[in-house]
Scaffold this active site. Structure first.
Site: not given
Ligand SMILES: NC(=O)c1ccc[n+]([C@@H]2O[C@H](COP(=O)([O-])OP(=O)(O)OC[C@H]3O[C@@H](n4cnc5c(N)ncnc54)[C@H](OP(=O)(O)O)[C@@H]3O)[C@@H](O)[C@H]2O)c1
Length: 244
Positions: A152, A156
């Site tokens: 990844h 990540k």
């Molecule tokens: N299941 C799947 O298919 C899949 C696919 C891709 C990713 N994921 C997972 O999904 C999650 C997000 O991925 P991503 O790539 O989008 O990560 P990311 O860009 O780091 O986004 C995470 C977001 O969550 C926000 N956040 C943190 N605390 C919060 C709260 N209390 N209320 C609302 N928002 C909050 C963060 O805010 P800030 O920007 O202010 O820190 C950030 O914008 C991760 O756990 C990743 O491993 C899953």
């Protein structure tokens, strides 16, 4: 449901959250009711492009204002999210990975009162890969070694990936023999998973590569659509694939 389903995006400022919003707004079957971000986010109070809403940290005041939450945030935000889901009895689709055992346990408890679907990977291809791994494990003798590799992007935070854990569990003949996982974090890799079944003089390699993150956002919305009108329970992306 004869009206648009009311959908809340949790983690709206993140990489996946930003892909979810335009997809939701472009689909008349959804009504976006809130785009939630972290209190410290620079997006708080900013307008959501293509909508009259603003990014917010507040859940809608009325407890029955949300039909389904789509969550791609971080484990630190998960307990407060479950509090809201529990209180509201709304459906939840979550892709947040790196959850603790306690959070997974709470998720299962919550499923007694609401329809929930957590998946480590919302792409159709990864769900099919897990099925193929299960089948290969059934067919191959125990003398074949199994190994899981995942790569990844360097942003990540959790390792191994949730998908790699799912694949390792799919290839485990029993809980004491879960295959080992190798993780790589580098550059911009969206998500790659390989499972090797290595025998004495031959090897099977099953591989899935995600080319674009929008595959996760689209898959989560398909799962949310599938969840509408279902009763309480803990569903899996596998259910969505097998019962389309
Ligand atoms: N299941 C799947 O298919 C899949 C696919 C891709 C990713 N994921 C997972 O999904 C999650 C997000 O991925 P991503 O790539 O989008 O990560 P990311 O860009 O780091 O986004 C995470 C977001 O969550 C926000 N956040 C943190 N605390 C919060 C709260 N209390 N209320 C609302 N928002 C909050 C963060 O805010 P800030 O920007 O202010 O820190 C950030 O914008 C991760 O756990 C990743 O491993 C899953």
């Amino acid at each position: 449901m004869d009206r648009a389903a009311r959908l809340l995006v949790h983690g709206a400022g993140g990489r996946i959250g930003q892909l979810l919003l335009p997809l939701v707004l472009a689909d008349p079957r959804w009504q976006l009711v809130a785009a939630l971000v972290r209190r410290e986010s620079a997006l708080t109070g900013q307008p959501v492009a293509g909508s009259t809403l603003r990014y917010s940290t507040d859940w809608p005041a009325s407890v029955d204002a949300v039909d389904v939450v789509v969550d791609f945030a971080l484990p630190a935000a998960f307990d407060a999210l479950l509090d809201q889901v529990q209180q509201r009895g709304c459906a939840l689709v979550s892709g947040t990975t790196g959850l603790s055992d306690d959070q997974r346990k709470r998720l299962r408890e919550c499923a007694q009162h609401a329809p929930l679907l957590w998946a480590s990977n919302f792409s159709l291809g990864a769900a099919v890969l897990a099925e193929l791994v299960r089948r290969a494990t059934e067919l191959l003798p125990e003398s074949f070694d199994v190994a899981v590799f995942e790569s990844h992007h360097s942003g990540k935070r959790d390792a191994p990936s949730g998908t790699a854990l799912t694949l390792a569990a799919a290839a485990a003949r029993d809980p004491a023999h879960v295959p080992s996982i190798c993780s790589l974090r580098a550059g911009q890799i969206v998500g790659e998973h390989e499972v090797y079944f290595a025998g004495p003089a031959e090897r099977i390699e099953l591989v899935h590569r995600a080319a674009d993150r929008s595959v996760f956002a689209r898959g989560a919305l398909s799962a949310a659509r599938w969840l509408m009108g279902r009763g309480p329970g803990e569903y899996q992306v596998r259910d969505v694939v097998l019962h389309r």
